[in-house]
Write a protein that holds these residues in place. Structure first.
Motif, short mmCIF file in Angstrom:
data_model
loop_
_atom_site.label_atom_id
_atom_site.label_comp_id
_atom_site.label_asym_id
_atom_site.label_seq_id
_atom_site.Cartn_x
_atom_site.Cartn_y
_atom_site.Cartn_z
N GLY A 80 0.83 -1.21 0.00
CA GLY A 80 0.00 0.00 0.00
C GLY A 80 0.85 1.25 0.00
N ASN A 81 0.70 2.13 -0.99
CA ASN A 81 1.54 3.32 -1.04
C ASN A 81 1.02 4.42 -0.11
N TYR A 82 1.57 5.62 -0.23
CA TYR A 82 1.25 6.69 0.72
C TYR A 82 -0.17 7.23 0.55
N THR A 83 -0.86 6.85 -0.53
CA THR A 83 -2.26 7.27 -0.69
C THR A 83 -3.23 6.12 -0.40
N GLY A 84 -2.68 4.94 -0.09
CA GLY A 84 -3.53 3.79 0.17
C GLY A 84 -3.78 2.93 -1.05
N ASN A 85 -3.27 3.33 -2.20
CA ASN A 85 -3.42 2.52 -3.41
C ASN A 85 -2.46 1.33 -3.36
N SER A 86 -2.84 0.25 -4.04
CA SER A 86 -2.05 -0.97 -3.98
C SER A 86 -0.77 -0.86 -4.80
N THR A 87 0.24 -1.63 -4.38
CA THR A 87 1.52 -1.72 -5.08
C THR A 87 1.80 -3.20 -5.36
N ALA A 88 2.94 -3.46 -6.00
CA ALA A 88 3.35 -4.84 -6.29
C ALA A 88 4.15 -5.44 -5.14
N GLY A 89 4.19 -4.76 -4.00
CA GLY A 89 5.00 -5.21 -2.87
C GLY A 89 4.55 -6.56 -2.33
N LYS A 90 5.51 -7.39 -1.90
CA LYS A 90 5.23 -8.74 -1.40
C LYS A 90 5.63 -8.91 0.07
N LEU A 91 5.98 -7.84 0.75
CA LEU A 91 6.40 -7.95 2.15
C LEU A 91 5.25 -8.45 3.01
N SER A 92 5.46 -9.58 3.69
CA SER A 92 4.41 -10.16 4.52
C SER A 92 4.80 -10.26 5.99
N VAL A 93 6.09 -10.40 6.26
CA VAL A 93 6.56 -10.49 7.65
C VAL A 93 7.48 -9.32 7.94
N LEU A 94 7.12 -8.52 8.94
CA LEU A 94 7.90 -7.33 9.29
C LEU A 94 8.21 -7.35 10.77
N ASP A 95 9.50 -7.30 11.10
CA ASP A 95 9.97 -7.32 12.49
C ASP A 95 10.59 -5.98 12.83
N LEU A 96 9.92 -5.22 13.70
CA LEU A 96 10.43 -3.92 14.15
C LEU A 96 10.78 -3.95 15.64
N SER A 97 11.01 -5.16 16.16
CA SER A 97 11.25 -5.31 17.60
C SER A 97 12.48 -4.55 18.08
N GLU A 98 13.46 -4.34 17.19
CA GLU A 98 14.67 -3.61 17.56
C GLU A 98 14.75 -2.26 16.86
N ALA A 99 13.62 -1.79 16.41
CA ALA A 99 13.55 -0.47 15.76
C ALA A 99 12.95 0.55 16.72
N LYS A 100 13.11 1.79 16.39
CA LYS A 100 12.53 2.88 17.18
C LYS A 100 11.96 3.92 16.23
N ILE A 101 10.68 4.25 16.42
CA ILE A 101 10.04 5.25 15.56
C ILE A 101 10.34 6.64 16.10
N VAL A 102 10.84 7.50 15.21
CA VAL A 102 11.20 8.86 15.62
C VAL A 102 10.54 9.90 14.72
N LYS A 103 10.50 11.08 15.22
CA LYS A 103 9.92 12.20 14.47
C LYS A 103 10.83 12.59 13.32
N GLY A 104 10.23 13.00 12.18
CA GLY A 104 11.02 13.50 11.07
C GLY A 104 10.76 12.77 9.77
N GLY A 105 11.43 13.25 8.71
CA GLY A 105 11.29 12.64 7.40
C GLY A 105 10.06 13.12 6.66
N ASP A 106 9.76 12.45 5.56
CA ASP A 106 8.64 12.80 4.71
C ASP A 106 7.33 12.29 5.34
#
Length: 448
Positions: A80-106
């Motif tokens: 799903g892109n930034y407008t909610g429209n579908s893409t060809a992406g195949k990512l099904s398993v996402l692990d963010l257990s060692e990630a940190k969400i921070v302010k900033g970016g687009d």
């Protein structure tokens, strides 16, 4: 001619085989092993994954800080892109257990309405509104441990999501958070969350197991609407309010325990809960709103608290399984079509000495001739001359205030016995029993 046909068949077969091989090659080109990427700086994920690999990765783990730029790319990889429209992406398993969400970016998501443009950016330790919405390819997601808040529609329409663990530090979830997550089967909400908001689990038809924390005090409008897979649910003792349509169309729900502290149940709260067979309403409830139990065709037993004064329109419409009903002494109004289509009713006990007002068609579409209306001693004529008399031919008086400690005299025989809630009893049961005798009298009896 036969050779031409055979040659044509051969060519067709070759095309089919080549097509299958090309599809196999495309599928075989997917990167199915887990890819782990460590980001030294937030916003650099697009620099770490080549465009030729972007839509082929199926399993991804990210370590380090991520911002709006990274999240936008993750969305694209997950379908799903930034407008909610579908893409060809195949990512099904996402692990963010060692990630940190921070302010900033687009901005990672945007939509336009008739008033303005709406853009969504990341904040520190927050899964923002629409963060993973419409990422239909995601099946498993592990969130960062430090998350404290989840925004509205964060996982909206992630229909493929089957597994999700929520970190213990989360204290707030927005409206429609899991709306349309039809593949989600179980979920445990962490302690500290106080409200299930508007549409939180709307349309989660696959949800069969849900654990709510003791901190919950309110169930919002449409919170569990359409959760047809839920069969039983225990609500925390501190809940005081259930919103409109909260459990509407939960057709699989057979068992629900309402806490004693609830004082408000919104209209259509249990509309379409056709699997619900019995329910006891807490003592603090004073009214039954519009269509509250409409279409609860499996409901056979319902206990109304003594404080009920008002039953609104369509409240029990088409509750065809309801066989008996007890209306408390304080009832003053029964709304339009309140018991319309309650075809199974055979007895109604009304404790009100002053005849309640009733709306049009309140007792239509069932055989009222086969239903006995029990009214307090000395009020039979009042009920017969009122609009009740337009529906019921069998109006019988019973002693609604006194309590007899003997079952009957030697001159008459017992022909039927009911609980105070109107349920038919096969034998004397400890507590108050309502007994009908062969001489037509009805008495309340205390069984010790």
């Amino acid at each position: 001619m036969k050779q031409i046909i055979k040659r044509g068949s051969f060519l067709t077969l070759m095309f089919l085989l080549l097509g299958c091989l090309s599809l196999y090659a495309a599928d075989n080109d997917l990167i199915t092993r887990q890819i782990t990427i460590t980001l030294e700086k937030a916003g650099t994920l697009p620099d770490r994954i080549a465009s030729s690999k972007k839509y082929k990765i199926t399993n991804l783990k990210i370590i380090g800080e991520i911002n709006g730029t990274d999240l936008r790319m993750i969305r694209e990889m997950a379908g799903g892109n930034y407008t909610g429209n579908s893409t060809a992406g195949k990512l099904s398993v996402l692990d963010l257990s060692e990630a940190k969400i921070v302010k900033g970016g687009d901005y990672y998501y945007s939509y336009n309405d008739i008033y303005n443009n709406n853009y969504y950016y990341t904040s520190n330790d927050v899964i923002g509104s629409y963060a993973f919405s419409y990422c239909s390819g995601l099946t498993s997601l592990t969130l960062p441990a430090g998350i404290t808040e989840i925004g509205s529609y964060a996982f909206g329409d992630c229909s493929g999501l089957t597994s999700l663990n929520l970190p213990t530090g989360i204290t707030s979830i927005g409206s429609d958070v899991f709306r349309g997550c039809s593949g989600l089967t179980s979920l445990t909400l962490p302690a500290g969350i106080t409200k299930i908001g508007f549409g939180t689990f709307y349309g989660c038809s696959g949800l069969t197991s849900l654990t709510l924390p003791a901190s919950i005090t309110e169930i919002g409008n449409s919170a569990f609407r359409g959760c047809s897979g839920l069969t039983n649910l225990t609500l925390p003792a501190g809940i005081t309010k259930i919103g409109s349509y909260a459990f509407s169309d939960c057709s699989g729900l057979t068992s629900l325990t309402l806490p004693t502290g609830i004082t408000s149940i919104g209209e259509s709260a249990f509309h379409g809960c056709s699997g619900l067979t019995s329910l006891t309403l807490p003592a603090g409830i004073t009214s039954i709103g519009d269509e509250t139990f409409r279409g609860c065709s499996g409901l056979t037993s319902l206990t109304l608290p003594a404080g009920i004064t008002w039953i609104d329109s369509y409240a029990f419409l088409n509750c065809s399984g309801l066989t008996s009903l007890t209306l408390p002494a304080g009832i003053t109004w029964i709304g339009e079509r309140a018991f319309y289509g309650c075809s199974g009713l055979t007895s109604i006990y009304v404790y009100a000495e002053k005849v309640p007002e009733i709306g049009s068609n309140a007792f239509e579409r069932f055989d009222a001739k086969k239903c006995t209306l029990y009214v307090p001693m000395g009020t039979r004529d009042d009920y017969r001359l009122s609009e009740f008399g337009d529906y019921f031919e069998n109006i019988v008086e019973f002693e609604s205030t006194g309590i007899d400690k003997t079952t009957t005299s030697t001159d008459v025989e017992e022909v039927a016995r009911y609980s105070v809630n109107g349920q038919r009893l096969s034998a004397p049961t400890k507590g108050l029993n309502i007994v009908k005798y062969s001489d037509g009298s009805v008495k309340k009896v205390a069984v010790r």
